[in-house]
Motif scaffolding. Structure first.
Motif, PDB file in Angstrom:
ATOM      1  N   LEU A  12    -117.500 -40.931 -35.385  1.00 58.93           N
ATOM      2  CA  LEU A  12    -116.413 -41.386 -36.254  1.00 58.93           C
ATOM      3  C   LEU A  12    -115.144 -40.577 -36.015  1.00 58.93           C
ATOM      4  N   ALA A  13    -115.292 -39.270 -35.853  1.00 60.84           N
ATOM      5  CA  ALA A  13    -114.120 -38.428 -35.574  1.00 60.84           C
ATOM      6  C   ALA A  13    -113.470 -38.841 -34.261  1.00 60.84           C
ATOM      7  N   ALA A  14    -114.289 -39.103 -33.252  1.00 59.07           N
ATOM      8  CA  ALA A  14    -113.759 -39.505 -31.946  1.00 59.07           C
ATOM      9  C   ALA A  14    -113.030 -40.839 -32.031  1.00 59.07           C
ATOM     10  N   GLY A  15    -113.603 -41.789 -32.774  1.00 66.64           N
ATOM     11  CA  GLY A  15    -112.961 -43.090 -32.919  1.00 66.64           C
ATOM     12  C   GLY A  15    -111.596 -42.986 -33.573  1.00 66.64           C
ATOM     13  N   ILE A  16    -111.485 -42.125 -34.572  1.00 63.76           N
ATOM     14  CA  ILE A  16    -110.210 -41.933 -35.275  1.00 63.76           C
ATOM     15  C   ILE A  16    -109.205 -41.217 -34.380  1.00 63.76           C
ATOM     16  N   ILE A  17    -109.634 -40.148 -33.740  1.00 65.29           N
ATOM     17  CA  ILE A  17    -108.735 -39.348 -32.893  1.00 65.29           C
ATOM     18  C   ILE A  17    -108.256 -40.150 -31.684  1.00 65.29           C
ATOM     19  N   ALA A  18    -109.162 -40.915 -31.070  1.00 65.18           N
ATOM     20  CA  ALA A  18    -108.800 -41.685 -29.874  1.00 65.18           C
ATOM     21  C   ALA A  18    -107.711 -42.702 -30.169  1.00 65.18           C
ATOM     22  N   GLU A  19    -107.755 -43.316 -31.345  1.00 68.12           N
ATOM     23  CA  GLU A  19    -106.768 -44.344 -31.680  1.00 68.12           C
ATOM     24  C   GLU A  19    -105.460 -43.744 -32.191  1.00 68.12           C
ATOM     25  N   ILE A  20    -105.531 -42.628 -32.881  1.00 68.11           N
ATOM     26  CA  ILE A  20    -104.309 -41.989 -33.390  1.00 68.11           C
ATOM     27  C   ILE A  20    -103.547 -41.317 -32.255  1.00 68.11           C
ATOM     28  N   GLY A  21    -104.274 -40.673 -31.343  1.00 75.06           N
ATOM     29  CA  GLY A  21    -103.604 -39.924 -30.284  1.00 75.06           C
ATOM     30  C   GLY A  21    -102.940 -38.691 -30.858  1.00 75.06           C
ATOM     31  N   ASP A  22    -101.736 -38.413 -30.408  1.00 76.19           N
ATOM     32  CA  ASP A  22    -100.984 -37.261 -30.910  1.00 76.19           C
ATOM     33  C   ASP A  22    -100.472 -37.574 -32.313  1.00 76.19           C
ATOM     34  N   ILE A  23    -100.913 -36.812 -33.283  1.00 78.79           N
ATOM     35  CA  ILE A  23    -100.541 -37.078 -34.680  1.00 78.79           C
ATOM     36  C   ILE A  23     -99.043 -36.925 -34.902  1.00 78.79           C
ATOM     37  N   LYS A  24     -98.357 -36.220 -34.008  1.00 81.05           N
ATOM     38  CA  LYS A  24     -96.909 -36.029 -34.148  1.00 81.05           C
ATOM     39  C   LYS A  24     -96.140 -37.332 -33.973  1.00 81.05           C
ATOM     40  N   ARG A  25     -96.808 -38.354 -33.475  1.00 82.13           N
ATOM     41  CA  ARG A  25     -96.154 -39.665 -33.350  1.00 82.13           C
ATOM     42  C   ARG A  25     -95.825 -40.262 -34.711  1.00 82.13           C
ATOM     43  N   PHE A  26     -96.506 -39.780 -35.757  1.00 84.92           N
ATOM     44  CA  PHE A  26     -96.359 -40.378 -37.077  1.00 84.92           C
ATOM     45  C   PHE A  26     -95.574 -39.454 -38.000  1.00 84.92           C
ATOM     46  N   LYS A  27     -94.575 -40.026 -38.647  1.00 85.64           N
ATOM     47  CA  LYS A  27     -93.696 -39.248 -39.518  1.00 85.64           C
ATOM     48  C   LYS A  27     -94.439 -38.730 -40.736  1.00 85.64           C
ATOM     49  N   ASN A  28     -95.305 -39.562 -41.295  1.00 88.92           N
ATOM     50  CA  ASN A  28     -96.051 -39.179 -42.491  1.00 88.92           C
ATOM     51  C   ASN A  28     -97.321 -40.016 -42.574  1.00 88.92           C
TER      52      ASN A  28
END
Length: 414
Positions: free
Chosen positions: A295-311
């Motif tokens: 589950l962690a991998a599925g979430i991380i793989a789709e989000i990528g770099d969290i800095k892409r998101f403002k909030n």
């Protein structure tokens, strides 16, 4: 004065339709042209782009392309890595088809052709205030290939199990409702389904049935006597399938169960490889009770770099866990539907994570129960999706700051 070339590309598996305009809206070619969607076609596109930049004395270039499955993957990377285009600071905009479709509505009476779509894509890049699409990070992309494969495999497995349940009902109509095994697709249960008809079980001596169940349960079943008695009772109550259909149904059922076993083995292999790739990431999501490597991998793989998101709201919108609004005058709708846009894979893994977390944590269990009790229809689905939305701020904070989960509702820095 115009200084930017905008290239609209409508992508397909075999060819790309291309159109040139500048940032003032001037059409720099008479009509769209097509090139093969391969390396030779990409080289020809680069040549024509550079010729156009030189001819009209333009300094920059923007490429817009519709996100058409994976067909634009190679072209995007090839153009971005071109040393010839580098002096013109190329930027890329991979557009959601829904954006292009919505933008196209301002042009009345346009036909649906690839050539026209290339024009619309170019105009969409010119008018829309879109953020450039970053190049894929191959570390995330590799993990994403596996987690998305798992998503599709799980859905295929679910379909096969539903098909198997239909076939089981035809063969043994009371089996599903009276099944004495915790898993109807477990080893002992499948052995019963594949080897016996209701008549066989009804006529079999109880001692023989007990021994068969015990042997196929690897002596791990708690009360084989009771299991055998339940099977006997269910067999006596079951409908009998017509002999002319029984053989064909047995073959279909056997093949379906074989598919299920194969997919389950594939899932095990995938999960091991996903866990291996996840080790390359510094992450704390697995400190949340209920969230494991997959589950962690599925979430991380789709989000990528969290800095892409403002909030966290931007992350929620990206995942599609947002609700439509309907307001007119003094009226404001109380019941609204889930938008169901955005990244379906991320939404799936977030909902799956919420389903596990609400079992293992006090605060998310309380939130789920509260939302469950608020309505009388679709209680579980509604409560689960709302719990997934509730989980997003936590995930955003943990990925942004490298924090770990703490049950009281706080997170602490590692």
């Amino acid at each position: 004065m115009p200084n930017t070339l905008i290239v609209g590309i409508d992508i397909s598996s075999q060819s790309n339709s291309i159109f040139f305009i500048d940032d003032a809206g001037n059409q720099l070619i008479k009509k769209p042209f097509s090139l093969p969607n391969d390396q030779e076609g990409a080289n020809e596109l680069i040549k024509r782009v550079i010729d156009c930049l030189s001819q009209y004395n333009l300094s920059y270039v923007k490429f817009g392309m519709e996100a058409t499955s994976h067909y634009g993957w190679h072209l995007h990377l090839y153009l971005a890595s071109s040393s010839e285009l580098l002096p013109y600071k190329p930027t890329f905009y991979v557009l959601n088809p829904s954006i292009v479709k919505g933008f196209k509505k301002i042009y009345t009476f346009l036909p649906k052709t690839d050539n026209i779509d290339a024009v619309v894509i170019a105009e969409c890049v010119r008018f829309s205030k879109l953020n450039p699409t970053p190049l894929p990070d191959f570390k995330y992309a590799a993990l994403q290939r596996l987690t998305r494969m798992r998503y599709h495999l799980v859905h295929n497995l679910t379909r096969e199990k539903n098909r198997a349940l239909n076939l089981i009902y035809l063969k043994f109509s009371t089996y599903s409702q009276d099944c004495p095994f915790s898993d109807i697709f477990g080893k002992a249960s499948c052995a019963i389904i594949e080897n016996f008809t209701p008549d066989d079980i009804a006529s079999m001596p109880l001692e023989d049935l007990i021994k068969f169940v015990s042997d196929n349960g690897n002596n791990r079943l708690s009360d084989v006597n009771k299991i055998a008695e339940i099977l006997k009772t269910a067999a006596n109550r079951s409908y009998r399938l017509h002999p002319l259909l029984a053989e064909a149904n047995d073959l279909a059922l056997s093949m379906t169960l074989e598919n299920i076993r194969f997919m389950q083995e594939q899932l095990k292999k995938l999960d091991k490889e996903i866990s291996k790739l996840l080790k390359a990431f510094s992450q704390t999501l697995t400190t949340i009770p209920g969230i494991g490597d997959v589950l962690a991998a599925g979430i991380i793989a789709e989000i990528g770099d969290i800095k892409r998101f403002k909030n966290e709201a931007a992350l929620a919108k990206y995942s599609g866990l947002v609700w439509t609004q309907y307001q007119s005058g003094n009226f404001n709708a109380q019941e609204t539907s889930l938008a169901k846009c955005g990244n379906q894979y991320l939404r799936y893994y977030l909902v799956e994570a919420a389903n596990c977390v609400r079992v293992h944590t006090v605060r998310y269990k309380a939130f789920y129960n509260k939302k469950f009790s608020e309505v009388t229809k679709h209680q579980h689905k509604r409560a689960l999706v709302l719990t997934a939305r509730r989980l997003i701020p936590l995930i955003f904070a943990m990925l942004s700051k490298g924090q770990i989960y703490q049950e009281r509702g706080d997170v602490y820095n590692t």
